[in-house]
Design a protein around this motif. Structure first.
Motif, PDB file in Angstrom:
ATOM      1  N   TYR A 107      -1.343   2.968  -0.280  1.00  0.00           N
ATOM      2  CA  TYR A 107      -0.938   4.035   0.625  1.00  0.00           C
ATOM      3  C   TYR A 107      -2.018   4.099   1.712  1.00  0.00           C
ATOM      4  O   TYR A 107      -3.177   4.385   1.403  1.00  0.00           O
ATOM      5  CB  TYR A 107      -0.905   5.384  -0.083  1.00  0.00           C
ATOM      6  CG  TYR A 107       0.216   5.584  -1.073  1.00  0.00           C
ATOM      7  CD1 TYR A 107       1.287   6.421  -0.755  1.00  0.00           C
ATOM      8  CD2 TYR A 107       0.194   4.985  -2.323  1.00  0.00           C
ATOM      9  CE1 TYR A 107       2.310   6.645  -1.664  1.00  0.00           C
ATOM     10  CE2 TYR A 107       1.217   5.209  -3.239  1.00  0.00           C
ATOM     11  CZ  TYR A 107       2.270   6.035  -2.900  1.00  0.00           C
ATOM     12  OH  TYR A 107       3.270   6.250  -3.805  1.00  0.00           O
ATOM     13  N   ALA A 108      -1.645   3.833   2.947  1.00  0.00           N
ATOM     14  CA  ALA A 108      -2.598   3.881   4.059  1.00  0.00           C
ATOM     15  C   ALA A 108      -2.178   4.992   5.017  1.00  0.00           C
ATOM     16  O   ALA A 108      -1.098   4.919   5.616  1.00  0.00           O
ATOM     17  CB  ALA A 108      -2.641   2.545   4.787  1.00  0.00           C
ATOM     18  N   PRO A 109      -3.028   6.025   5.162  1.00  0.00           N
ATOM     19  CA  PRO A 109      -2.669   7.093   6.098  1.00  0.00           C
ATOM     20  C   PRO A 109      -2.755   6.590   7.526  1.00  0.00           C
ATOM     21  O   PRO A 109      -3.612   5.785   7.861  1.00  0.00           O
ATOM     22  CB  PRO A 109      -3.714   8.175   5.817  1.00  0.00           C
ATOM     23  CG  PRO A 109      -4.879   7.448   5.237  1.00  0.00           C
ATOM     24  CD  PRO A 109      -4.322   6.249   4.531  1.00  0.00           C
ATOM     25  N   ARG A 110      -1.828   7.055   8.349  1.00  0.00           N
ATOM     26  CA  ARG A 110      -1.835   6.703   9.764  1.00  0.00           C
ATOM     27  C   ARG A 110      -2.242   7.933  10.553  1.00  0.00           C
ATOM     28  O   ARG A 110      -2.086   9.060  10.078  1.00  0.00           O
ATOM     29  CB  ARG A 110      -0.453   6.200  10.172  1.00  0.00           C
ATOM     30  CG  ARG A 110      -0.091   4.928   9.405  1.00  0.00           C
ATOM     31  CD  ARG A 110       1.343   4.541   9.604  1.00  0.00           C
ATOM     32  NE  ARG A 110       1.708   4.515  10.994  1.00  0.00           N
ATOM     33  CZ  ARG A 110       2.298   3.495  11.601  1.00  0.00           C
ATOM     34  NH1 ARG A 110       2.569   2.415  10.941  1.00  0.00           N
ATOM     35  NH2 ARG A 110       2.625   3.563  12.877  1.00  0.00           N
ATOM     36  N   GLY A 111      -2.735   7.749  11.722  1.00  0.00           N
ATOM     37  CA  GLY A 111      -3.221   8.844  12.539  1.00  0.00           C
ATOM     38  C   GLY A 111      -2.173   9.860  12.945  1.00  0.00           C
ATOM     39  O   GLY A 111      -2.491  10.953  13.377  1.00  0.00           O
ATOM     40  N   ASP A 112      -0.905   9.521  12.786  1.00  0.00           N
ATOM     41  CA  ASP A 112       0.164  10.419  13.215  1.00  0.00           C
ATOM     42  C   ASP A 112       0.718  11.286  12.086  1.00  0.00           C
ATOM     43  O   ASP A 112       1.783  11.877  12.209  1.00  0.00           O
ATOM     44  CB  ASP A 112       1.290   9.629  13.878  1.00  0.00           C
ATOM     45  CG  ASP A 112       1.929   8.608  12.941  1.00  0.00           C
ATOM     46  OD1 ASP A 112       1.505   8.483  11.769  1.00  0.00           O
ATOM     47  OD2 ASP A 112       2.875   7.924  13.374  1.00  0.00           O
ATOM     48  N   GLY A 113       0.016  11.342  10.937  1.00  0.00           N
ATOM     49  CA  GLY A 113       0.470  12.171   9.819  1.00  0.00           C
ATOM     50  C   GLY A 113       1.474  11.491   8.912  1.00  0.00           C
ATOM     51  O   GLY A 113       2.087  12.142   8.067  1.00  0.00           O
ATOM     52  N   THR A 114       1.655  10.186   9.067  1.00  0.00           N
ATOM     53  CA  THR A 114       2.567   9.432   8.217  1.00  0.00           C
ATOM     54  C   THR A 114       1.757   8.491   7.323  1.00  0.00           C
ATOM     55  O   THR A 114       0.537   8.397   7.460  1.00  0.00           O
ATOM     56  CB  THR A 114       3.574   8.619   9.066  1.00  0.00           C
ATOM     57  OG1 THR A 114       2.858   7.621   9.809  1.00  0.00           O
ATOM     58  CG2 THR A 114       4.356   9.528  10.007  1.00  0.00           C
ATOM     59  N   TRP A 115       2.436   7.803   6.419  1.00  0.00           N
ATOM     60  CA  TRP A 115       1.790   6.848   5.516  1.00  0.00           C
ATOM     61  C   TRP A 115       2.504   5.506   5.596  1.00  0.00           C
ATOM     62  O   TRP A 115       3.738   5.457   5.574  1.00  0.00           O
ATOM     63  CB  TRP A 115       1.876   7.325   4.065  1.00  0.00           C
ATOM     64  CG  TRP A 115       1.032   8.501   3.741  1.00  0.00           C
ATOM     65  CD1 TRP A 115       1.364   9.811   3.928  1.00  0.00           C
ATOM     66  CD2 TRP A 115      -0.269   8.495   3.163  1.00  0.00           C
ATOM     67  NE1 TRP A 115       0.334  10.612   3.503  1.00  0.00           N
ATOM     68  CE2 TRP A 115      -0.681   9.836   3.019  1.00  0.00           C
ATOM     69  CE3 TRP A 115      -1.136   7.487   2.747  1.00  0.00           C
ATOM     70  CZ2 TRP A 115      -1.908  10.197   2.485  1.00  0.00           C
ATOM     71  CZ3 TRP A 115      -2.357   7.842   2.209  1.00  0.00           C
ATOM     72  CH2 TRP A 115      -2.739   9.178   2.083  1.00  0.00           C
ATOM     73  N   SER A 116       1.734   4.430   5.648  1.00  0.00           N
ATOM     74  CA  SER A 116       2.268   3.080   5.455  1.00  0.00           C
ATOM     75  C   SER A 116       2.046   2.760   3.987  1.00  0.00           C
ATOM     76  O   SER A 116       0.912   2.816   3.501  1.00  0.00           O
ATOM     77  CB  SER A 116       1.538   2.065   6.317  1.00  0.00           C
ATOM     78  OG  SER A 116       1.853   2.255   7.660  1.00  0.00           O
ATOM     79  N   VAL A 117       3.115   2.448   3.302  1.00  0.00           N
ATOM     80  CA  VAL A 117       3.031   2.175   1.863  1.00  0.00           C
ATOM     81  C   VAL A 117       3.508   0.751   1.633  1.00  0.00           C
ATOM     82  O   VAL A 117       4.536   0.335   2.187  1.00  0.00           O
ATOM     83  CB  VAL A 117       3.901   3.172   1.064  1.00  0.00           C
ATOM     84  CG1 VAL A 117       3.862   2.858  -0.415  1.00  0.00           C
ATOM     85  CG2 VAL A 117       3.448   4.604   1.329  1.00  0.00           C
ATOM     86  N   SER A 118       2.750   0.009   0.831  1.00  0.00           N
ATOM     87  CA  SER A 118       3.212  -1.331   0.469  1.00  0.00           C
ATOM     88  C   SER A 118       3.101  -1.508  -1.034  1.00  0.00           C
ATOM     89  O   SER A 118       2.193  -1.003  -1.684  1.00  0.00           O
ATOM     90  CB  SER A 118       2.436  -2.424   1.210  1.00  0.00           C
ATOM     91  OG  SER A 118       1.115  -2.486   0.765  1.00  0.00           O
ATOM     92  N   VAL A 119       4.085  -2.213  -1.546  1.00  0.00           N
ATOM     93  CA  VAL A 119       4.168  -2.560  -2.955  1.00  0.00           C
ATOM     94  C   VAL A 119       4.246  -4.072  -2.957  1.00  0.00           C
ATOM     95  O   VAL A 119       5.146  -4.652  -2.353  1.00  0.00           O
ATOM     96  CB  VAL A 119       5.434  -1.929  -3.584  1.00  0.00           C
ATOM     97  CG1 VAL A 119       5.575  -2.322  -5.030  1.00  0.00           C
ATOM     98  CG2 VAL A 119       5.403  -0.418  -3.425  1.00  0.00           C
TER      99      VAL A 119
END
Length: 175
Positions: free
Chosen positions: A137-149
């Motif tokens: 789970y990588a937080p992004r500066g815009d308040g969203t998350w990039s998630v990778s499995v």
């Protein structure tokens, strides 16, 4: 179907509240020390619509006993729930763990992923698991998350990516 979804979600949350199945494994390895505030950023409701415009991945996270986090992940295709899992982030003397329980898999036993060293994201690994072996789970500066499995499945590399956005209280951002 909406009543069934509501009943499933309530049952899942009650099961988690009652102690649930999430207990971190014991390990003799010393745990790395991590800031506990980053996982707290997951608290709330998140969604990630897929390109087909019909399928939406959801995660809901809240605090549970002992400072741990518990979550519910589910996938909706139209009005149908096609997947559900019970999640946890557990803080123990043996480390920080991501716990995933899919009731129909692994004989109903949760799979644990140990948090690894990564200061700007949440990365959990379990090299012994069939798929995935790594969840991030990588937080992004815009308040969203990039998630990778990601991991290897049947000898082939596989990656699933999601872009989780917060769900507003009114649900206005849902497709």
């Amino acid at each position: 179907m909406p009543r069934l979804l509501s009943a499933l979600m309530i049952a899942a949350l009650v099961a988690c509240e009652a102690g649930g199945p999430h207990k971190a494994p014991d390990t003799s390895e010393p745990p790395p020390t991590f800031d506990r505030t980053m996982p707290e950023q997951l608290l709330g409701e998140w969604y990630s619509p897929m390109e087909d415009g019909r399928t939406v991945f959801h995660e809901q996270w809240r605090r549970s006993g002992g400072g741990n986090l518990e979550g519910l992940g589910f996938v909706m295709s139209g009005n149908d729930t096609v997947f559900i899992e019970h999640l946890g982030i557990l803080f123990t003397d043996s480390g920080t763990w991501y716990s995933a329980l899919i009731p129909t898999q692994n004989d109903g036993v949760p799979v644990h992923f140990r948090r690894t060293e990564d200061h700007d994201s949440l990365v959990f690994v379990n090299p012994e698991h069939d798929f995935p072996q790594r969840i991030s789970y990588a937080p992004r500066g815009d308040g969203t998350w990039s998630v990778s499995v990601r991991g290897t499945e049947q000898g082939e590399g596989r990656v699933e990516r999601f872009h989780f956005r917060p769900r507003s209280e009114e649900g206005a951002d849902l497709p």
